[in-house]
Design a protein around this motif. Structure first.
Motif, PDB file in Angstrom:
ATOM      1  N   SER A 284      -6.806   0.569   0.101  1.00 31.15           N
ATOM      2  CA  SER A 284      -5.675   0.382  -0.813  1.00 31.15           C
ATOM      3  C   SER A 284      -5.215  -1.072  -0.816  1.00 31.15           C
ATOM      4  O   SER A 284      -4.874  -1.622  -1.868  1.00 31.15           O
TER       5      SER A 284
ATOM      6  N   LYS B  39       5.509  10.948   1.497  1.00 34.75           N
ATOM      7  CA  LYS B  39       6.789  10.524   2.091  1.00 34.75           C
ATOM      8  C   LYS B  39       7.468   9.375   1.353  1.00 34.75           C
ATOM      9  O   LYS B  39       8.693   9.296   1.328  1.00 34.75           O
TER      10      LYS B  39
ATOM     11  N   GLY C 228       1.167  10.952   3.488  1.00 35.27           N
ATOM     12  CA  GLY C 228       2.281  11.263   4.390  1.00 35.27           C
ATOM     13  C   GLY C 228       2.089  12.578   5.129  1.00 35.27           C
ATOM     14  O   GLY C 228       3.038  13.349   5.304  1.00 35.27           O
ATOM     15  N   LYS C 229       0.893  12.797   5.607  1.00 32.70           N
ATOM     16  CA  LYS C 229       0.554  14.067   6.257  1.00 32.70           C
ATOM     17  C   LYS C 229       1.477  14.386   7.440  1.00 32.70           C
ATOM     18  O   LYS C 229       1.943  15.506   7.603  1.00 32.70           O
ATOM     19  N   ARG C 230       1.754  13.375   8.264  1.00 36.98           N
ATOM     20  CA  ARG C 230       2.531  13.633   9.485  1.00 36.98           C
ATOM     21  C   ARG C 230       3.999  13.954   9.214  1.00 36.98           C
ATOM     22  O   ARG C 230       4.642  14.626  10.005  1.00 36.98           O
TER      23      ARG C 230
ATOM     24  N   PRO D 157       0.845  -1.196   0.000  1.00 41.10           N
ATOM     25  CA  PRO D 157       0.000   0.000   0.000  1.00 41.10           C
ATOM     26  C   PRO D 157       0.882   1.250   0.000  1.00 41.10           C
ATOM     27  O   PRO D 157       1.698   1.439   0.902  1.00 41.10           O
TER      28      PRO D 157
ATOM     29  N   ALA E  83      -0.530   4.498  -1.199  1.00 37.71           N
ATOM     30  CA  ALA E  83      -1.452   5.535  -1.663  1.00 37.71           C
ATOM     31  C   ALA E  83      -1.679   6.627  -0.622  1.00 37.71           C
ATOM     32  O   ALA E  83      -2.572   7.457  -0.774  1.00 37.71           O
ATOM     33  N   GLY E  84      -0.875   6.624   0.432  1.00 37.35           N
ATOM     34  CA  GLY E  84      -1.033   7.641   1.470  1.00 37.35           C
ATOM     35  C   GLY E  84      -0.414   8.965   1.071  1.00 37.35           C
ATOM     36  O   GLY E  84       0.369   9.037   0.116  1.00 37.35           O
TER      37      GLY E  84
ATOM     38  N   LYS F 155       8.517   2.305  10.500  1.00 34.11           N
ATOM     39  CA  LYS F 155       7.660   2.995   9.541  1.00 34.11           C
ATOM     40  C   LYS F 155       8.017   4.467   9.590  1.00 34.11           C
ATOM     41  O   LYS F 155       7.985   5.081  10.663  1.00 34.11           O
TER      42      LYS F 155
ATOM     43  N   GLY G 288      -7.093   3.489  -2.277  1.00 35.59           N
ATOM     44  CA  GLY G 288      -8.359   4.071  -1.842  1.00 35.59           C
ATOM     45  C   GLY G 288      -8.169   5.079  -0.734  1.00 35.59           C
ATOM     46  O   GLY G 288      -7.049   5.509  -0.436  1.00 35.59           O
ATOM     47  N   LYS G 289      -9.265   5.425  -0.090  1.00 39.44           N
ATOM     48  CA  LYS G 289      -9.292   6.496   0.903  1.00 39.44           C
ATOM     49  C   LYS G 289      -8.483   6.126   2.152  1.00 39.44           C
ATOM     50  O   LYS G 289      -7.695   6.918   2.649  1.00 39.44           O
TER      51      LYS G 289
END
Ligand code: CTP
Ligand code: MG
Length: 225
Positions: free
Chosen positions: A83, A22, A13-15, A8, A10-11, A206, A77-78
């Motif tokens: 994903s 990221k 990487g907001k943090r 997966p 599809a993120g 991670k 996906g969301k």
């Protein structure tokens, strides 16, 4: 048995808070996702690697690895679980699928081999985790400690997590409260299945916050030297 992999990726990487997701940041000589993919792509016992990327991903196609014959790219996906499910559905029939976060670039082939050995010996799935080391506290909402939690059987969940792909699709699809599925094992647990832990390396981190980039760089430079 036959092994495949789902990544997966599809993120957003907001943090980490970079201007790109990221998994596309460069650490040492290549992007995080290329570090992540390498041991799976190179593994002789892995038939296929399916990567889920975001609908508006503009980075993956430009990577050198993108045209590798073992690789399939699908739309994620969301949520992470969406994903994973979309990638699982794109997989051909396989005995086991190893689901591994794109954001864990320090995965070592020795840990992948440990999972595969477990599948060969027991005909069942498993996941990597490492033991909790610190004293664990449970608090109330005011940060007042309620109790010290027994650490003896507490683990940090890692990936890869390895299951039969049909069993995993059924487990994920069958769970009503999808928000409870934070990893593949939780879907199997919620479906009433039994999951075994294989002790994995704690350096399989991670990349979650920006300071993790330095740690990942440190570990990756050690592995290659
Ligand atoms: N992931 C995904 N699809 C999503 C959300 C996450 O494929 N809708 C992937 C990420 O790309 C990452 C892995 O799941 O490889 C673990 O998720 P996480 O560390 O939370 O990554 P992000 O969601 O990108 O980060 P953040 O939560 O900080 O935005
Ligand atoms: Mg996330």
């Amino acid at each position: 048995p036959c092994f495949s992999v789902v990544i997966p990726a599809a993120g957003i990487g907001k943090r980490v808070g970079a201007d790109i997701p990221k998994q596309y940041l460069t650490v040492l000589d290549s992007t995080i996702i290329e570090h992540t993919l390498k041991p799976f792509i190179e593994h002789a016992d892995i038939q296929r690697v399916v990567v889920s990327v975001s609908e508006d991903d503009q980075w993956f196609a430009h990577l050198k690895v993108a045209t590798h014959p073992k690789l399939t790219v699908v739309k994620g996906g969301k949520e992470r679980v969406d994903s994973v499910l979309s990638a699982l559905k794109a997989l051909p029939e396989t005995d086991y699928v190893l689901v591994h976060d794109a954001a864990r670039p320090c995965i070592q082939s020795s840990d992948i081999d440990k999972l595969m050995a477990h599948a060969r010996e027991t005909n069942s799935g498993a996941m990597l985790a490492y033991r909790v080391r610190d004293t664990m506290k449970r608090s109330d909402q005011f940060n007042h400690i309620k109790k010290t939690v027994d650490r003896e059987n507490l683990w940090h969940a890692l990936t890869p997590q390895m299951f039969n792909n049909k069993q995993l699709i059924d487990a994920i699809s069958g769970v009503q409260q999808q928000h409870l599925i934070t990893d593949e094992a939780s879907a199997i647990e919620l479906a009433g299945g039994q999951v075994t832990i294989i002790e994995g390396r704690s350096d399989n981190l991670k990349v979650t916050q920006s300071e993790d980039l330095l740690l990942a760089e440190f570990y990756l430079s050690k592995f290659n030297s």
